[in-house]
Design an enzyme around this catalytic site. Structure first.
Site, PDB file in Angstrom:
ATOM      1  CD  GLU A   1     -11.376 -10.102 -10.398  1.00 29.67           C
ATOM      2  OE1 GLU A   1     -12.010 -10.935  -9.725  1.00 29.67           O
ATOM      3  OE2 GLU A   1     -11.787  -9.679 -11.494  1.00 29.67           O
TER       4      GLU A   1
ATOM      5  CE  LYS B   1      -0.495  -1.246   0.174  1.00 24.49           C
ATOM      6  NZ  LYS B   1       0.196  -2.179   1.056  1.00 24.49           N
TER       7      LYS B   1
ATOM      8  CD  GLU C   1     -13.592 -13.385   1.365  1.00 27.62           C
ATOM      9  OE1 GLU C   1     -13.442 -12.208   1.706  1.00 27.62           O
ATOM     10  OE2 GLU C   1     -13.060 -13.876   0.357  1.00 27.62           O
TER      11      GLU C   1
ATOM     12  CB  CYS D   1     -10.261 -15.025  -4.072  1.00 30.11           C
ATOM     13  SG  CYS D   1      -9.081 -15.343  -5.361  1.00 30.11           S
TER      14      CYS D   1
HETATM   15  P1  NDP Z   1      -7.153  -6.009   1.915  1.00 25.97           P
HETATM   16  O1  NDP Z   1      -8.239  -5.382   1.130  1.00 25.97           O
HETATM   17  O2  NDP Z   1      -7.105  -5.726   3.361  1.00 25.97           O
HETATM   18  O3  NDP Z   1      -5.731  -5.588   1.328  1.00 25.97           O
HETATM   19  C1  NDP Z   1      -5.400  -5.722  -0.033  1.00 25.97           C
HETATM   20  C2  NDP Z   1      -4.380  -4.674  -0.392  1.00 25.97           C
HETATM   21  O4  NDP Z   1      -4.975  -3.388  -0.266  1.00 25.97           O
HETATM   22  C3  NDP Z   1      -3.167  -4.637   0.545  1.00 25.97           C
HETATM   23  O5  NDP Z   1      -2.030  -4.285  -0.188  1.00 25.97           O
HETATM   24  C4  NDP Z   1      -3.540  -3.546   1.530  1.00 25.97           C
HETATM   25  O6  NDP Z   1      -2.430  -2.961   2.187  1.00 25.97           O
HETATM   26  C5  NDP Z   1      -4.199  -2.566   0.588  1.00 25.97           C
HETATM   27  N1  NDP Z   1      -5.074  -1.617   1.251  1.00 25.97           N
HETATM   28  C6  NDP Z   1      -5.628  -1.685   2.488  1.00 25.97           C
HETATM   29  N2  NDP Z   1      -6.381  -0.580   2.721  1.00 25.97           N
HETATM   30  C7  NDP Z   1      -6.294   0.199   1.621  1.00 25.97           C
HETATM   31  C8  NDP Z   1      -6.856   1.460   1.240  1.00 25.97           C
HETATM   32  N3  NDP Z   1      -7.661   2.126   2.063  1.00 25.97           N
HETATM   33  N4  NDP Z   1      -6.564   1.961   0.020  1.00 25.97           N
HETATM   34  C9  NDP Z   1      -5.756   1.283  -0.840  1.00 25.97           C
HETATM   35  N5  NDP Z   1      -5.190   0.091  -0.529  1.00 25.97           N
HETATM   36  C10 NDP Z   1      -5.463  -0.447   0.674  1.00 25.97           C
HETATM   37  O7  NDP Z   1      -7.222  -7.571   1.619  1.00 25.97           O
HETATM   38  P2  NDP Z   1      -6.253  -8.711   2.155  1.00 25.97           P
HETATM   39  O8  NDP Z   1      -4.837  -8.411   1.825  1.00 25.97           O
HETATM   40  O9  NDP Z   1      -6.589  -8.974   3.574  1.00 25.97           O
HETATM   41  O10 NDP Z   1      -6.668  -9.937   1.217  1.00 25.97           O
HETATM   42  C11 NDP Z   1      -7.756 -10.737   1.504  1.00 25.97           C
HETATM   43  C12 NDP Z   1      -8.942 -10.393   0.630  1.00 25.97           C
HETATM   44  O11 NDP Z   1      -8.564 -10.415  -0.720  1.00 25.97           O
HETATM   45  C13 NDP Z   1     -10.053 -11.397   0.754  1.00 25.97           C
HETATM   46  O12 NDP Z   1     -11.290 -10.740   0.839  1.00 25.97           O
HETATM   47  C14 NDP Z   1      -9.984 -12.189  -0.541  1.00 25.97           C
HETATM   48  O13 NDP Z   1     -11.174 -12.770  -0.934  1.00 25.97           O
HETATM   49  C15 NDP Z   1      -9.499 -11.168  -1.498  1.00 25.97           C
HETATM   50  N6  NDP Z   1      -8.820 -11.798  -2.634  1.00 25.97           N
HETATM   51  C16 NDP Z   1      -9.442 -11.778  -3.842  1.00 25.97           C
HETATM   52  C17 NDP Z   1      -8.866 -12.396  -4.940  1.00 25.97           C
HETATM   53  C18 NDP Z   1      -9.516 -12.322  -6.267  1.00 25.97           C
HETATM   54  O14 NDP Z   1      -8.864 -12.616  -7.261  1.00 25.97           O
HETATM   55  N7  NDP Z   1     -10.769 -11.939  -6.358  1.00 25.97           N
HETATM   56  C19 NDP Z   1      -7.597 -13.118  -4.831  1.00 25.97           C
HETATM   57  C20 NDP Z   1      -7.023 -13.052  -3.527  1.00 25.97           C
HETATM   58  C21 NDP Z   1      -7.628 -12.407  -2.460  1.00 25.97           C
HETATM   59  P3  NDP Z   1      -2.009  -3.458   3.669  1.00 25.97           P
HETATM   60  O15 NDP Z   1      -1.557  -4.845   3.518  1.00 25.97           O
HETATM   61  O16 NDP Z   1      -0.933  -2.529   4.051  1.00 25.97           O
HETATM   62  O17 NDP Z   1      -3.228  -3.323   4.520  1.00 25.97           O
END
Ligand code: NDP
Length: 480
Positions: free
Chosen positions: A251, A174, A381, A285
């Site tokens: 992550e 997803k 963050e 990130c």
């Molecule tokens: P989110 O946590 O909002 O979303 C990540 C994914 O999770 C999306 O596909 C989202 O879907 C999905 N999601 C949202 N809610 C749920 C739920 N309740 N259950 C299961 N899946 C869910 O993060 P962002 O996309 O906004 O990304 C930014 C964040 O990611 C930042 O905090 C960043 O630091 C972190 N990040 C970490 C990395 C690492 O390697 N550690 C690398 C890149 C980013 P939908 O889009 O539909 O909401």
């Protein structure tokens, strides 16, 4: 040049749900690129069933043949890299140059896991008995869920799906709702390279609505998630209540610091600060969001950073002359602007950008000085192009400052003094340490996994280590 017809074809390719309509936006123009039908929970359940039905036959598929598919898909991705990079810039907003680097790296990642499929296996061990050999084999888990964010819309899906497929798992993926098309393109390539259709199921739609099924469904044996801390915690909790043991890899966010020592190349420090802080619009990130500077070199470094920012361009990622694209959407812009207001209210001083309401989503670099460890912009963050500068008296203070936040993702040091460097490496509690390099930029062959609140602190991603998460090791005592 990516054509409208190609985008429509990709949208149709994934438009298989029965949920609400969702729109995919271009952050530069804020216009709609494509409209898709989300999956509902029933659709997700059906996709998981389909993947699961193929998981056994895919697990028996010879590993070198799985490798060939990945190798071929890497080649196909490379041959279409210009078009894919354009699609990425259109959907995510990053510059074409950054998109191209991400596509090239993703193509190599597919090839890397293709090659590893030929050699990844177990081990043999001596036995205390003369008529026995001990050996282990690595078996796939079955069906796994991959949930990915928008900021590296291709490389993160690829670095998860590569090891998952190489080791013989069926996959439900997803992507973030902001970037579904680029993942559809990845799957279209994998299928063209020979991946049986049902082995990977793409589901699209709001994570809040369909995310639970991706985690709690009994067929799911592992969840690999990259995204925010709050969603990561939610997933961990849900998995804890399952009847079926489920592995979790998380992550999450970061608040990465770069320390500039008194004995250092300050031109390099200025360049890496800007690249790490503002490249990719700070939406990485591994971005540098805190700059810790030895107080004796601050004035010189400050002048160099401000000088370089005079020629730093923010604009549409499609333009070849920009260094940084827009913030991904209105919601993220609102978050960035709130943190900027917090920083000012708490007494930090803006020395670049941030004073006017940006045009569209083009925020541009924002630099704060006089930031202290109690301030929100030091601790939390932001995930935008906002950099907090704090002065320190030496490496011990820098280490304490790095470790004082809940995150432990990445940290960097710029120094020519080996004693200081070694002290920093040993003292900082973070998954990745960069020495005389920007905090951003990871190589695909090296293991990657954050510490403390930035992850689950379990299995690594990337490199050969990534396959451990997707496999279970069976030990056999072979007597004769
Ligand atoms: P989110 O946590 O909002 O979303 C990540 C994914 O999770 C999306 O596909 C989202 O879907 C999905 N999601 C949202 N809610 C749920 C739920 N309740 N259950 C299961 N899946 C869910 O993060 P962002 O996309 O906004 O990304 C930014 C964040 O990611 C930042 O905090 C960043 O630091 C972190 N990040 C970490 C990395 C690492 O390697 N550690 C690398 C890149 C980013 P939908 O889009 O539909 O909401």
């Amino acid at each position: 040049m990516i054509l409208k017809g190609e985008i429509e074809a990709l949208a149709k390719y994934i438009d298989k749900g029965h949920g609400d309509e969702m729109a995919d936006h271009d952050p530069s123009s804020t216009g709609i690129i494509a409209k898709l039908r989300s999956f509902n929970t029933e659709d997700v359940r059906a996709s998981i069933e389909r993947a699961n039905e193929t998981s056994k036959s895919w697990a028996r598929y010879p590993a070198p043949k799985r490798g060939q598919i990945l190798l071929k898909s890497g080649e196909l991705m490379e041959s279409e890299k210009e078009k894919i990079a354009e699609l990425m810039t259109l959907e995510e907003g990053k510059t074409l140059k950054d998109s191209m680097l991400e596509v090239e790296r993703s193509a190599f990642t597919l090839k890397f896991y293709g090659a590893i499929a030929y050699k990844y296996g177990g081990k043999t061990l001596p036995s205390a008995d003369t008529d026995t050999m001990i050996m282990t084999v690595r078996e796939p888990l079955g069906t796994v869920s991959l949930i990915t964010p928008w900021n590296f819309p291709l490389s993160i899906p690829v670095w998860k799906i590569g090891p998952a497929l190489a080791s013989g798992n069926a996959v439900i993926i997803k992507p973030a709702s902001k970037t579904p098309l680029i993942v559809a393109k990845m799957i279209e390539i994998l299928r063209r390279a020979g991946l049986p259709d049902e082995v990977v199921q793409l589901v699209v739609g709001s994570g809040k609505e369909i995310g639970t099924e991706l985690v709690v469904n009994d067929h799911i044996k592992a969840v690999s998630f990259t995204g925010s801390v709050s969603v990561g915690h939610e997933i961990y909790e849900k998995v804890g209540h399952k009847r079926v043991m489920t592995r979790v890899q998380l992550e999450l966010g970061g608040k990465n610091a770069l320390y500039v020592d008194k004995d250092s190349n300050l031109s390099k420090a200025a360049e890496f600060t800007i690249r790490g802080g503002f490249g990719l619009t700070g939406q990485s990130c591994t971005a540098t969001s805190r700059l810790l500077v030895h107080e004796t070199v601050y004035e010189t470094l400050r002048a160099k950073i401000l000088e370089r920012l005079k020629t730093w361009r923010t604009g549409s990622g499609m333009s070849k002359t920009v260094d940084m694209g827009p913030v991904v959407d209105e919601e993220q812009l609102k978050t960035d602007l709130e943190y900027i207001r917090d920083g000012e209210a708490e007494g930090a001083k803006i020395i670049h950008g941030g004073s006017e309401r940006p045009k569209g989503l083009f925020l541009g670099p924002v630099l704060f000085e006089g930031v202290t460890p109690d301030m929100k912009i030091f601790r939390e963050e932001i995930f935008g192009p906002v950099l907090a500068i704090t002065l320190v008296g030496g490496v011990e203070e820098a280490i304490d400052a790095c470790n004082s936040v809940v995150y432990g993702h990445t940290a960097g040091i710029i120094s020519d003094n080996n004693t200081v460097i070694n002290r920093f490496i040993a003292g900082v509690d973070a998954g990745v340490i960069k020495v005389n390099k920007p905090t951003v930029g990871l190589e695909l062959q090296a293991p990657f996994g954050a510490f403390k609140g930035s992850g689950a602190n379990t299995w690594k991603e990337m490199g050969e280590d990534a396959l451990d998460f997707y496999t279970k090791e069976k030990t056999t005592y072979l007597g004769w």
